[in-house]
Design a protein around this motif. Sequence first.
Motif, PDB file in Angstrom:
ATOM      1  N   PRO A  72      40.813  38.086  39.324  1.00  0.00           N
ATOM      2  CA  PRO A  72      40.084  39.298  39.693  1.00  0.00           C
ATOM      3  C   PRO A  72      39.120  39.036  40.853  1.00  0.00           C
ATOM      4  O   PRO A  72      38.921  39.902  41.697  1.00  0.00           O
ATOM      5  CB  PRO A  72      39.343  39.682  38.413  1.00  0.00           C
ATOM      6  N   MET A  73      38.546  37.836  40.913  1.00  0.00           N
ATOM      7  CA  MET A  73      37.618  37.534  41.994  1.00  0.00           C
ATOM      8  C   MET A  73      38.351  37.499  43.330  1.00  0.00           C
ATOM      9  O   MET A  73      37.819  37.959  44.337  1.00  0.00           O
ATOM     10  CB  MET A  73      36.914  36.199  41.711  1.00  0.00           C
ATOM     11  N   THR A  74      39.576  37.010  43.349  1.00  0.00           N
ATOM     12  CA  THR A  74      40.367  37.005  44.583  1.00  0.00           C
ATOM     13  C   THR A  74      40.624  38.434  45.043  1.00  0.00           C
ATOM     14  O   THR A  74      40.529  38.739  46.234  1.00  0.00           O
ATOM     15  CB  THR A  74      41.708  36.268  44.369  1.00  0.00           C
ATOM     16  N   TRP A  75      40.935  39.314  44.100  1.00  0.00           N
ATOM     17  CA  TRP A  75      41.168  40.719  44.422  1.00  0.00           C
ATOM     18  C   TRP A  75      39.908  41.337  45.026  1.00  0.00           C
ATOM     19  O   TRP A  75      39.965  42.002  46.062  1.00  0.00           O
ATOM     20  CB  TRP A  75      41.593  41.472  43.155  1.00  0.00           C
ATOM     21  N   LEU A  76      38.760  41.080  44.410  1.00  0.00           N
ATOM     22  CA  LEU A  76      37.493  41.631  44.894  1.00  0.00           C
ATOM     23  C   LEU A  76      37.144  41.060  46.268  1.00  0.00           C
ATOM     24  O   LEU A  76      36.710  41.799  47.159  1.00  0.00           O
ATOM     25  CB  LEU A  76      36.377  41.333  43.894  1.00  0.00           C
ATOM     26  N   ILE A  77      37.321  39.756  46.444  1.00  0.00           N
ATOM     27  CA  ILE A  77      37.000  39.118  47.725  1.00  0.00           C
ATOM     28  C   ILE A  77      37.908  39.640  48.834  1.00  0.00           C
ATOM     29  O   ILE A  77      37.474  39.841  49.968  1.00  0.00           O
ATOM     30  CB  ILE A  77      37.077  37.579  47.604  1.00  0.00           C
ATOM     31  N   THR A  78      39.167  39.891  48.512  1.00  0.00           N
ATOM     32  CA  THR A  78      40.093  40.426  49.502  1.00  0.00           C
ATOM     33  C   THR A  78      39.642  41.808  49.964  1.00  0.00           C
ATOM     34  O   THR A  78      39.661  42.103  51.166  1.00  0.00           O
ATOM     35  CB  THR A  78      41.525  40.491  48.931  1.00  0.00           C
ATOM     36  N   ILE A  79      39.210  42.642  49.040  1.00  0.00           N
ATOM     37  CA  ILE A  79      38.694  43.970  49.410  1.00  0.00           C
ATOM     38  C   ILE A  79      37.480  43.810  50.316  1.00  0.00           C
ATOM     39  O   ILE A  79      37.367  44.468  51.356  1.00  0.00           O
ATOM     40  CB  ILE A  79      38.339  44.794  48.151  1.00  0.00           C
ATOM     41  N   ALA A  80      36.565  42.916  49.946  1.00  0.00           N
ATOM     42  CA  ALA A  80      35.340  42.703  50.724  1.00  0.00           C
ATOM     43  C   ALA A  80      35.669  42.161  52.118  1.00  0.00           C
ATOM     44  O   ALA A  80      35.139  42.636  53.126  1.00  0.00           O
ATOM     45  CB  ALA A  80      34.408  41.753  49.976  1.00  0.00           C
ATOM     46  N   ARG A  81      36.538  41.176  52.175  1.00  0.00           N
ATOM     47  CA  ARG A  81      36.905  40.552  53.450  1.00  0.00           C
ATOM     48  C   ARG A  81      37.560  41.570  54.378  1.00  0.00           C
ATOM     49  O   ARG A  81      37.232  41.665  55.559  1.00  0.00           O
ATOM     50  CB  ARG A  81      37.861  39.385  53.186  1.00  0.00           C
TER      51      ARG A  81
END
Length: 182
Positions: A72-81
């Motif tokens: 889930p953190m990868t998903w969130l970081i991808t949105i942020a990036r």
Amino acid sequence: MKDLDALEHMIGRCALKDRAAFSELYSATSAKLFGVILRVLNNRAEAEEVLQEVYVKIWRNADRYSTGGFSPMTWLITIARNAAIDMLRKRKGAGEQMPEGLAEAMPDAAPGPEAQAVQASEREKLDGCFDELEADRADAVRGAYLDGETYADLAARFDVPLNTMRTWLRRSLLKLRECLSR
């Protein structure tokens, strides 16, 4: 692994429009996402604005998160990036420059000595994990996730097809995650 399950649960509850879960998710992840955004933009005010936009996207698209894929953190970081890169593109398109003296007037957000020691230790571990990757793969990951380069830019720089670059990054992230969990 318990934290990942908790994040997945919060995202699932956000998909059901649970405001309490959204608040928990924000509390648990906003500092990390802000750091990612700030690293790409190098502008605190813009990073704060983009962070707000990111959480609006998360709220609206929580039902698109699929468990069993990336963390889930990868998903969130991808949105942020991706949101930060969009802001960079807007900035470059407008040709705006930061007014002189503005950076000096902003408060220092540097971490204290204790936080610096923890970061140094984590940085050492991460550097060790990057050393386990092939040099071009490590450069591509740094370019994508630390410098905000797009996949297309990276594919052109490394002279590989776009899908190959995506594969490099996905496999490299998996190797990094495995290394960091040891």
